[in-house]
Scaffold this active site. Structure first.
Site, PDB file in Angstrom:
ATOM      1  N   GLY A   1     -85.917 -68.416 -42.464  1.00  0.00           N
ATOM      2  CA  GLY A   1     -87.237 -67.648 -42.368  1.00  0.00           C
ATOM      3  C   GLY A   1     -87.791 -67.541 -40.902  1.00  0.00           C
ATOM      4  O   GLY A   1     -87.893 -66.293 -40.611  1.00  0.00           O
ATOM      5  N   LYS A   2     -87.539 -68.358 -40.152  1.00  0.00           N
ATOM      6  CA  LYS A   2     -87.874 -68.287 -38.793  1.00  0.00           C
ATOM      7  C   LYS A   2     -86.778 -67.643 -37.903  1.00  0.00           C
ATOM      8  O   LYS A   2     -87.270 -66.686 -37.027  1.00  0.00           O
ATOM      9  CB  LYS A   2     -88.373 -69.576 -37.920  1.00  0.00           C
ATOM     10  CG  LYS A   2     -89.227 -70.420 -38.361  1.00  0.00           C
ATOM     11  CD  LYS A   2     -89.867 -71.714 -37.835  1.00  0.00           C
ATOM     12  CE  LYS A   2     -90.940 -72.251 -38.346  1.00  0.00           C
ATOM     13  NZ  LYS A   2     -90.723 -72.964 -39.700  1.00  0.00           N
TER      14      LYS A   2
ATOM     15  N   GLU B   1     -77.218 -74.261 -37.835  1.00  0.00           N
ATOM     16  CA  GLU B   1     -77.533 -74.958 -39.097  1.00  0.00           C
ATOM     17  C   GLU B   1     -76.294 -76.124 -39.469  1.00  0.00           C
ATOM     18  O   GLU B   1     -75.177 -75.557 -39.408  1.00  0.00           O
ATOM     19  CB  GLU B   1     -77.825 -73.981 -40.154  1.00  0.00           C
ATOM     20  CG  GLU B   1     -78.030 -74.660 -41.541  1.00  0.00           C
ATOM     21  CD  GLU B   1     -79.135 -75.794 -41.352  1.00  0.00           C
ATOM     22  OE1 GLU B   1     -78.766 -76.926 -42.035  1.00  0.00           O
ATOM     23  OE2 GLU B   1     -80.156 -75.431 -40.979  1.00  0.00           O
TER      24      GLU B   1
ATOM     25  N   ASP C   1     -73.686 -78.970 -35.550  1.00  0.00           N
ATOM     26  CA  ASP C   1     -74.865 -80.121 -35.286  1.00  0.00           C
ATOM     27  C   ASP C   1     -75.327 -79.520 -34.105  1.00  0.00           C
ATOM     28  O   ASP C   1     -75.005 -79.359 -33.040  1.00  0.00           O
ATOM     29  CB  ASP C   1     -74.311 -81.339 -35.207  1.00  0.00           C
ATOM     30  CG  ASP C   1     -75.394 -82.333 -35.120  1.00  0.00           C
ATOM     31  OD1 ASP C   1     -76.462 -82.046 -34.731  1.00  0.00           O
ATOM     32  OD2 ASP C   1     -75.348 -83.463 -36.009  1.00  0.00           O
TER      33      ASP C   1
ATOM     34  N   CYS D   1     -93.531 -79.061 -39.109  1.00  0.00           N
ATOM     35  CA  CYS D   1     -94.578 -78.997 -40.062  1.00  0.00           C
ATOM     36  C   CYS D   1     -95.213 -80.222 -40.745  1.00  0.00           C
ATOM     37  O   CYS D   1     -94.966 -80.813 -41.570  1.00  0.00           O
ATOM     38  CB  CYS D   1     -93.788 -78.479 -41.444  1.00  0.00           C
ATOM     39  SG  CYS D   1     -94.912 -77.641 -42.737  1.00  0.00           S
TER      40      CYS D   1
END
Length: 528
Positions: A346-347, A366, A390, A464
Site C-alpha cells: 500500500g505505501k 520485502e 531481508d 501501526c
C-alpha cells in the site's frame, strides 16, 4: 430458527450498529496494495497469515447451503445461515488461528450470502470478536464455571448468543432459541446447558453485567476499563501510558476501537483525483490526506477504480505518514527512494505514484516471497523495483548499498495495536511477550535504514502501534546504537495544516479517536 423479521433493525449499544459492513468485508487483508499489520514478515506473530485463507473444510455447505465444494449434497444447517456463517468464522478464528477478515469473506461466498444477510453475519462475527473478553466474563458468571472449561464448540456458540442478547436488538427469545438450535448442530448434548446459560445472561443488560463484574474504577481503573470496553489489561495500560496517563482520553480510544471503521481509499496521484473518485464511488473526500476517500461500507475490492489500479484500500493514517516522507524538505539529489518493509504494497503504491511525478525511482524490499509478489502487483506500471530480500542486509547486498538512498521508509513490523478496529481478534492474540523480538527487529531495521541513507537524506520510521516501547524507545535506542549521526526532524509540519492533536513533536502519534485513522506513529530522522 429465527425469521427475518426477528433480526435487528438497530442496536442496543452505540458501538455495534446494524448496517452494511464497513471496512470489515471490503477487501482481503492480503490484497495487493492493501493494509497490513506488522509482525508477519520478519518475525513475530503473523497478522494476515495463510491459515485464515484456507478453503472451507470439506463438509461445509456450498452455494446457498446446497452442495459441498466436491459436488456431494450437503444437509441444510439446522441454524439459520447468517448465524451459522458467523459461528463458523468465530470458530475458525479460535480453532484454526484464522483471521476474521480472511475467513469471513470465503464463508459468505460459499454460503451465497449477500446484502442484509451478509451484513448481519458480518456484524455478529466482528462484534463477538471485539467484545470477546467481556462476553467470556459474563458467560463464566452465568455458567458458574470458567469459560475455558466449556467445550470450544459450545463456548463459541454461547459467545455468539451472548453478543446478540447484550449488543443487538435481536429479541431475547430469538437470540436464545437460535443459539440453542446452533448448539444442537455442534454439541447436541449441551442444548440444555446452553439454554440455561443464555437465559441467565438475558436476565441483565450489558451495563448491569459490567456493573456486577467490573473492578472498581477507583481502586482498579485499568481493570475497570479493560472489562467495560473489552480490551486486555496490558493493552489498556499501554494506551494510557502513550496518552500521558489521561484515563478519560484512554476511555474515548477504547470506545472508538469498538466501533466499525469506515473504508478508506487512496486515490493514486497521477491516476485519480480524490474528489472525482469520491463522486465515482459514492464516497466523500478524506478529512486530512489529499488522496483519501471515505466509504461507508460495501466491498471496495470490487470497485472499478481499485481493479484498474487507480486507487487502493489504505487507511488515511498510512497515507499521511507515507506522504510526509515524500513532502519533507530535502537538499541535494532526490531520485532514489527506498521502502525497506514494503509488503503488501500500500505505501509502496502511494510512494511509487508520487515518485512517478517527480522522476524518482522507488526500491521496494520485502522478505516474504508471497508478499513481494503482492508488492509487484500493487506497483505495476510505476517506477518501482521490488527486491525479495531481508531489509537488514543493507551493505551486504549489492542492490542495497550503504549511503545511497535519498528518502527511506521503515514501516516496521509491530504488534498492530493501532489497528484494533480493523482486526478485532488481534487484541486477544497479542501478548506482552511479543514485544522483545519485535522491538529487536524494529531496531535492526531502523539501523539498516540509517545505513542505507545518504548524508542529508531522510528516514521515516513508522509503526501501526502506539506502544511506547515500539515507538519512542525503539527510535531513540536504534539511533543511539546505529553509529550513524542523525537529527530528529519535526514531523508535525509535514502533515496537513490545522490537523489537531499532533502533540509537542518532533514525532507524531495519530489516534482513532482524535483523527479517525489507525494509531500510526511517525518519527522523521535526517542523516547528518
Amino acid at each position: 430458527m429465527t425469521a427475518p423479521s426477528e433480526r435487528p433493525s438497530g442496536d442496543r449499544s452505540t458501538t455495534e450498529r446494524r448496517g452494511a459492513p464497513s471496512g470489515e468485508r471490503g477487501g482481503r487483508a492480503e490484497r495487493p496494495g492493501g493494509e497490513r499489520s506488522g509482525g508477519d514478515r520478519f518475525g513475530g506473530r503473523p497478522s494476515g497469515g495463510q491459515r485464515g485463507d484456507r478453503p472451507v473444510r470439506d463438509g461445509q455447505w456450498g452455494a446457498r447451503g446446497g452442495d459441498r465444494r466436491d459436488g456431494r449434497p450437503a444437509p441444510r444447517p439446522a441454524a439459520d445461515l447468517p448465524r451459522q456463517v458467523a459461528y463458523e468464522a468465530i470458530a475458525a478464528v479460535h480453532r484454526d488461528d484464522a483471521y476474521g477478515n480472511l475467513v469471513l469473506p470465503l464463508l459468505l461466498r460459499d454460503a451465497g450470502l449477500f446484502g442484509r444477510d451478509a451484513a448481519f453475519a458480518t456484524e455478529l462475527t466482528y462484534g463477538t470478536l471485539r467484545h470477546l473478553g467481556t462476553l467470556d466474563a459474563i458467560i463464566s458468571d452465568a455458567a458458574g464455571r470458567d469459560v475455558q472449561r466449556i467445550d470450544p464448540p459450545v463456548r463459541d456458540a454461547l459467545r455468539l448468543g451472548a453478543y446478540q442478547l447484550l449488543h443487538t436488538r435481536v429479541p431475547p427469545h430469538a437470540a436464545v432459541s437460535s443459539t440453542v438450535d446452533l448448539v444442537r448442530t455442534v454439541a447436541a448434548g449441551a442444548t440444555g446447558f446452553a439454554n440455561a446459560v443464555l437465559r441467565e445472561v438475558a436476565g441483565r443488560d450489558a451495563d448491569a453485567w459490567v456493573a456486577k463484574l467490573a473492578p472498581s474504577a477507583q481502586s482498579d481503573p485499568i481493570g475497570h476499563l479493560a472489562l467495560t470496553y473489552s480490551h486486555p489489561q496490558w493493552i489498556v495500560r499501554s494506551f494510557a501510558e502513550a496518552l500521558g496517563g489521561d484515563l478519560g482520553e484512554t476511555t474515548r480510544l477504547l470506545i472508538e476501537n469498538n466501533e466499525r471503521p469506515p473504508v478508506h481509499l487512496c486515490a493514486r496521484p497521477g491516476r485519480a483525483d480524490a474528489p472525482e473518485l469520491a463522486d465515482e464511488v459514492g464516497g466523500a473526500p478524506g478529512a486530512f490526506s489529499p488522496y483519501a476517500v471515505y466509504l461507508s461500507g460495501g466491498a471496495p475490492g470490487d470497485l472499478p477504480a481499485v481493479v484498474q489500479g487507480r486507487a487502493h484500500v489504505q487507511d488515511e493514517g498510512s497515507q499521511l505518514v507515507a506522504n510526509a516522507l515524500a513532502v519533507a524538505p530535502l537538499d541535494g539529489p532526490d531520485g532514489r527512494w527506498l521502502d525497506l518493509c514494503a509488503g503488501p504494497g500500500g505505501k509502496s503504491a502511494l510512494l511509487g505514484a508520487l515518485a512517478a511525478g517527480r522522476d524518482a525511482q522507488l526500491t521496494a524490499v520485502e522478505v516474504s516471497e508471497h508478499r513481494a509478489r503482492l508488492v509487484a502487483q500493487a506497483t505495476q506500471g510505476l517506477p518501482v523495483t521490488v527486491l525479495n530480500v531481508d531489509g537488514r542486509t543493507v551493505g551486504a547486498d549489492p542492490e542495497l548499498p550503504e549511503a545511497h538512498f535519498d528518502r527511506v521508509l521503515v514501516d516496521a513490523p509491530c504488534t498492530g495495536l493501532g489497528s484494533l478496529r480493523r482486526r478485532p481478534e488481534s487484541r486477544w492474540r497479542r501478548q506482552p511477550s511479543d514485544l522483545p523480538p519485535l522491538t529487536r527487529l524494529q531496531r535492526e531495521l531502523l539501523a539498516a535504514a540509517l545505513r542505507a541513507t545518504r548524508p542529508g537524506g531522510l528516514v521515516a520510521y513508522v509503526t501501526c502501534s502506539p506502544h511506547t516501547v515500539e515507538t519512542h524507545v525503539t527510535v531513540t535506542e536504534a539511533a543511539r546504537r546505529s553509529g550513524v549521526p542523525v537529527d530528529f526532524v519535526d514531523a508535525r509540519p509535514l502533515l496537513p495544516a490545522g490537523m489537531p492533536g499532533l502533540g509537542d513533536g518532533p514525532t507524531v502519534q495519530l489516534w482513532p479517536h482524535r483523527h479517525g485513522t489507525d494509531a500510526m506513529f511517525l518519527a522523521m530522522l535526517r542523516r547528518t
